[in-house]
Design an enzyme around this catalytic site. Structure first.
Site, short mmCIF file in Angstrom:
data_model
loop_
_atom_site.label_atom_id
_atom_site.label_comp_id
_atom_site.label_asym_id
_atom_site.label_seq_id
_atom_site.Cartn_x
_atom_site.Cartn_y
_atom_site.Cartn_z
CG ASN A 31 -1.91 -1.13 1.21
OD1 ASN A 31 -2.51 -1.41 0.17
ND2 ASN A 31 -2.08 -1.82 2.32
CG HIS A 80 4.69 -2.42 4.95
ND1 HIS A 80 4.73 -1.06 5.16
CD2 HIS A 80 3.38 -2.75 4.92
CE1 HIS A 80 3.49 -0.60 5.27
NE2 HIS A 80 2.65 -1.61 5.11
CG HIS A 119 0.64 -6.28 3.39
ND1 HIS A 119 0.08 -6.29 4.65
CD2 HIS A 119 0.82 -4.97 3.07
CE1 HIS A 119 -0.08 -5.04 5.08
NE2 HIS A 119 0.36 -4.22 4.13
#
Ligand code: 5GP
Ligand code: ZN
Length: 113
Positions: free
Chosen positions: A85, A98, A100
């Site tokens: 995101n 990051h 996921h």
């Protein structure tokens, strides 16, 4: 710097490690949205995908080279989805890059499925 993921890397905030090497850290998401939900982060603080540059992008390639092994280590056997995101419309809540990794069940088809 007050970054929760930098604190996780330093061990100042506990986390459940899945994989670690000199450039990245992978750990279980505290609020899993699938049976397998792992976050992979560069040890270098990069705010988001918007801040990937020619100078810091090597770690992104390294992360993607490792994602299959990290997913397998986390228990994935039948496929997985990788999401990052970036910014407000995507709902980014932690401003340390990051990725996921989601799996362990047939994932909802909404958006990218
Ligand atoms: P984002 O919404 O920015 O894409 O994802 C941030 C993710 O970090 C969320 O899925 C959230 O559950 C996870 N998260 C936030 N704080 C912590 C924490 O202290 N420990 C762990 N393991 N995950 C966290
Ligand atoms: Zn950070």
């Amino acid at each position: 710097m007050d970054c929760i993921f930098c604190k996780i890397i330093k061990g100042e905030i506990p986390s459940t490690k899945v994989y670690e090497d000199e450039s990245m850290y992978a750990f279980r998401d505290i609020n899993p949205e699938a049976p397998v939900h792992v976050l992979v982060i560069p040890k270098e603080h990069i705010e988001s995908m918007d801040k990937i540059t020619p100078e810091n992008s090597a770690v992104v390639a390294k992360i993607f080279e490792k994602i299959p092994a990290i997913a397998a280590e986390a228990g994935v056997t039948n496929g997985y989805r990788v999401i990052s995101n970036c910014g407000p419309d995507a709902g980014q809540t932690v401003f340390h890059l990051h990725f996921h990794i989601l799996g362990g069940e047939t994932l909802p088809a909404h958006l990218l499925g």
